[in-house]
Enzyme design. Structure first.
Site, short mmCIF file in Angstrom:
data_model
loop_
_atom_site.label_atom_id
_atom_site.label_comp_id
_atom_site.label_asym_id
_atom_site.label_seq_id
_atom_site.Cartn_x
_atom_site.Cartn_y
_atom_site.Cartn_z
N LYS A 228 -39.10 49.94 -46.97
CA LYS A 228 -38.67 48.59 -47.66
C LYS A 228 -39.77 47.81 -48.66
CE LYS A 228 -38.07 43.81 -45.54
NZ LYS A 228 -37.88 42.92 -44.27
N ASP A 233 -40.25 37.77 -49.47
CA ASP A 233 -39.14 37.51 -48.55
C ASP A 233 -39.37 35.82 -48.15
OD1 ASP A 233 -37.28 37.42 -47.04
OD2 ASP A 233 -37.99 38.43 -45.29
N LYS A 240 -36.77 30.57 -45.10
CA LYS A 240 -37.74 30.46 -44.07
C LYS A 240 -38.46 29.36 -43.77
CE LYS A 240 -39.10 35.41 -43.84
NZ LYS A 240 -38.37 35.80 -42.37
N ASP A 251 -44.02 41.94 -47.17
CA ASP A 251 -42.76 42.39 -46.68
C ASP A 251 -42.48 43.75 -47.54
OD1 ASP A 251 -40.96 42.04 -44.77
OD2 ASP A 251 -39.52 40.86 -46.07
N ASP A 310 -31.70 36.00 -44.30
CA ASP A 310 -33.14 36.59 -44.11
C ASP A 310 -33.20 37.92 -43.37
OD1 ASP A 310 -35.94 36.35 -44.07
OD2 ASP A 310 -35.80 35.04 -42.23
N GLU A 312 -32.50 40.80 -44.69
CA GLU A 312 -32.37 41.32 -45.88
C GLU A 312 -32.82 42.90 -45.83
OE1 GLU A 312 -35.02 39.71 -45.45
OE2 GLU A 312 -36.60 40.98 -46.20
N ARG A 314 -32.60 45.42 -43.66
CA ARG A 314 -31.62 46.33 -43.17
C ARG A 314 -30.59 46.65 -44.42
NH1 ARG A 314 -30.11 42.77 -38.17
NH2 ARG A 314 -32.57 42.15 -38.45
N1 BES Z 1 -39.30 40.20 -43.33
C1 BES Z 1 -38.97 39.85 -42.09
C2 BES Z 1 -39.58 40.41 -40.85
C3 BES Z 1 -40.98 39.83 -40.44
C4 BES Z 1 -41.24 38.77 -39.84
C5 BES Z 1 -41.90 40.65 -40.91
C6 BES Z 1 -42.55 38.48 -39.47
C7 BES Z 1 -43.28 40.25 -40.66
C8 BES Z 1 -43.39 39.23 -39.92
C9 BES Z 1 -37.43 40.23 -42.05
O1 BES Z 1 -36.80 40.19 -43.18
C10 BES Z 1 -36.65 38.91 -41.41
O2 BES Z 1 -36.81 37.81 -41.84
N2 BES Z 1 -36.06 39.13 -39.91
C11 BES Z 1 -35.66 38.16 -39.27
C12 BES Z 1 -34.17 38.75 -38.88
C13 BES Z 1 -33.32 37.74 -38.32
C14 BES Z 1 -32.86 36.80 -39.26
C15 BES Z 1 -32.14 38.39 -37.61
C16 BES Z 1 -36.54 37.84 -38.12
O3 BES Z 1 -37.27 38.82 -37.61
O4 BES Z 1 -36.72 36.79 -38.00
ZN ZN Z 2 -38.06 40.92 -44.71
ZN ZN Z 3 -36.24 38.41 -44.22
#
Ligand code: BES
Ligand code: ZN
Ligand code: ZN
Length: 460
Positions: A228, A233, A240, A251, A310, A312, A314
């Site tokens: 990824k 992000d 966010k 990210d 968010d 994204e 996957r």
């Molecule tokens: N890049 C984030 C995950 C992340 C969070 C990485 C904190 C490092 C530190 C990912 O793209 C994301 O935003 N995931 C969301 C998913 C949710 C919207 C289902 C999450 O983990 O909150």
């Molecule tokens: Zn992300």
């Molecule tokens: Zn994200």
């Protein structure tokens, strides 16, 4: 001649015959003690813990000593294989040497590109002993690969973005046997990488796919490593919030891990057959950005409702998995800073590994040995319906506020080609750390060693 230090252990005559000094060293709680004896700076290694996974102890100790000596602006440190053997008697000499060199260089790592302070003073390490060159070189290569991952992760989104990232990969791999291909937006459209294209819609930078193939032995099974590479992000339209958004420059940690791994494999001329896939994109809100509620149609015919922009990671990894199948991969590992939930489950010292259970356990064992610690996680069939959608085949987020990392894994599983043995590594919890042992503050460089060692392990 510059300032020198000698690394010894407590059985050295200079210590064992000097009661006061012996007491002084024993009173210290640290694993090593610095002391001047007759004009010579000694670094005395105290007894190290005996345990199952000692090579990590070697790396941590070496990293710490390197930084201590650097602070004192020592030019050179010497240690003999005899001493290393005595202190780390449970570990094979060759492994100790590689681990010591690796830990030393990683402990010396710093990232001052965006700071006005001077670079860290780096003490040079000399290992005195016969026939250790190969091990020393391998230690250096492992540290260099992981440092490359760290550099990529530490960089800012302005400097490392979907336009510059592919070039950085090309430059780094130039001169190795690896072959680097970069696909631009027009090519991505032709190839139908619709997840990547969709996530990239809001950014001024066009997304890119980079494919690096390295055939150290073309007769080996093809291992695809899928990273990824979200260079920033923001969350997209599901913007966010919160104070720790600066970390979202990391990210692309999965892509950085894959980059370090392919560098390590190519530079050590490993007998493997690997293709590294980097899905590179910036997740930005904009009038052109994808909206929550929209639907992506993937090349394999599956349709996905964007429940949340968010989630994204996957969406782009799905393209990577499909592509790995097209390339005929026998094994595929995707790695990503995928979910905040994995840090809740496993904390900041372990990544989660999902997929083929036997291979996940193998991955855990490799991590125990090489320091990229991870633990197998379950893919729970009973949660499959959490991804249900009213108007697409499925949703990119769960309709339940639980098991966030597992549902992300279940989402990815739907895109794994039948011919592939698959693992998914969620490294969101381990992407950064505080200074300790061979870790310095900020990016860890997690995954470079793990993926390289995994590729070698399945190619035996
Ligand atoms: N890049 C984030 C995950 C992340 C969070 C990485 C904190 C490092 C530190 C990912 O793209 C994301 O935003 N995931 C969301 C998913 C949710 C919207 C289902 C999450 O983990 O909150
Ligand atoms: Zn992300
Ligand atoms: Zn994200």
């Amino acid at each position: 001649m510059g300032k020198r230090a000698v690394i010894i252990d407590v059985s050295d005559d200079r210590i064992s015959e000097n009661r006061d000094l012996k007491d002084y060293i024993e009173r210290h709680t640290s694993k090593s003690v610095l002391h001047m004896v007759e004009g010579e700076l000694l670094v005395v290694i105290k007894d190290v813990q005996k345990g199952e996974h000692l090579t990590e102890g070697v790396r941590m100790l070496a990293g710490e000593i390197a930084r201590q000596l650097g602070k004192l602006k020592i030019d050179q440190a010497n240690v003999s294989t005899e001493i290393l053997d005595r202190v780390f008697s449970d570990v094979d000499t060759n492994k100790v040497v590689t681990a010591f060199v690796e830990g030393w260089h990683l402990g010396n790592y710093d990232y001052v590109k965006h700071q006005s302070k001077e670079a860290r003073y780096k003490t040079e390490l000399h290992i005195d002993g016969d026939k250790v060159e190969t091990e020393v070189e391998q230690g250096k290569r492992r540290a260099a690969a992981m440092s490359f991952s760290r550099d990529l992760m530490n960089d800012t989104p302005k400097d490392l973005n979907p336009t510059t990232f592919p070039k950085r990969l090309q430059d780094e791999l130039a001169g190795t046997a690896a072959d680097v291909k970069v696909f631009d937006k027009a090519q991505l459209e032709e190839m139908e990488l619709n997840g990547l294209l969709t996530v990239g819609q809001g950014s001024e930078h066009e997304p890119a796919l980079v494919e690096i193939s390295y055939q150290g032995d073309a007769s080996k099974p093809l291992v695809a490593l899928v990273g990824k590479g979200v260079t920033y992000d923001t969350g997209g339209i599901n913007l966010k919030q919160g104070r720790h958004l600066s970390d979202m420059r990391m990210d692309m940690g999965g892509a950085a891990a894959v980059a370090g791994a392919i560098k390590l494999l190519a530079e050590s001329e490993a007998k493997v057959n690997v293709v590294a896939l980097f899905l590179i994109v910036e997740n930005m809100p904009d009038s052109k950005a994808i909206l929550p509620g929209d639907v992506i149609r993937y090349k394999n015919g599956k349709t996905v409702q964007i429940g949340n922009t968010d989630a994204e990671g996957r969406l782009i990894l799905a393209d990577g998995l499909i592509r790995a199948g097209e390339l005929g991969a026998d094994y595929v590992v995707n790695i990503a800073t995928l979910t905040g939930a994995i840090a809740n489950a496993l904390g900041s010292k372990l990544a989660g590994v999902f997929g083929n259970e036997e291979l996940a356990y193998r991955m855990k064992q490799l991590g125990d040995e090489n320091g990229d610690h991870n633990w197998p996680m379950p893919l729970v069939d009973a949660y499959e319906n959490y991804l249900d959608s009213d108007y697409a085949d499925f949703n990119n987020i769960s309709n339940k506020g639980e098991a966030g990392s597992i549902t992300a894994g279940l989402f990815l599983r739907r895109f794994v080609p039948e011919s592939c043995k698959w693992l998914h590594v969620d490294m969101a919890g381990v992407m950064s750390s505080k200074e300790a042992g061979y870790y310095v503050s900020s990016a860890t460089g997690f995954g470079a060693r793990l993926l390289a060692d995994y590729a070698e392990a399945v190619s035996k």
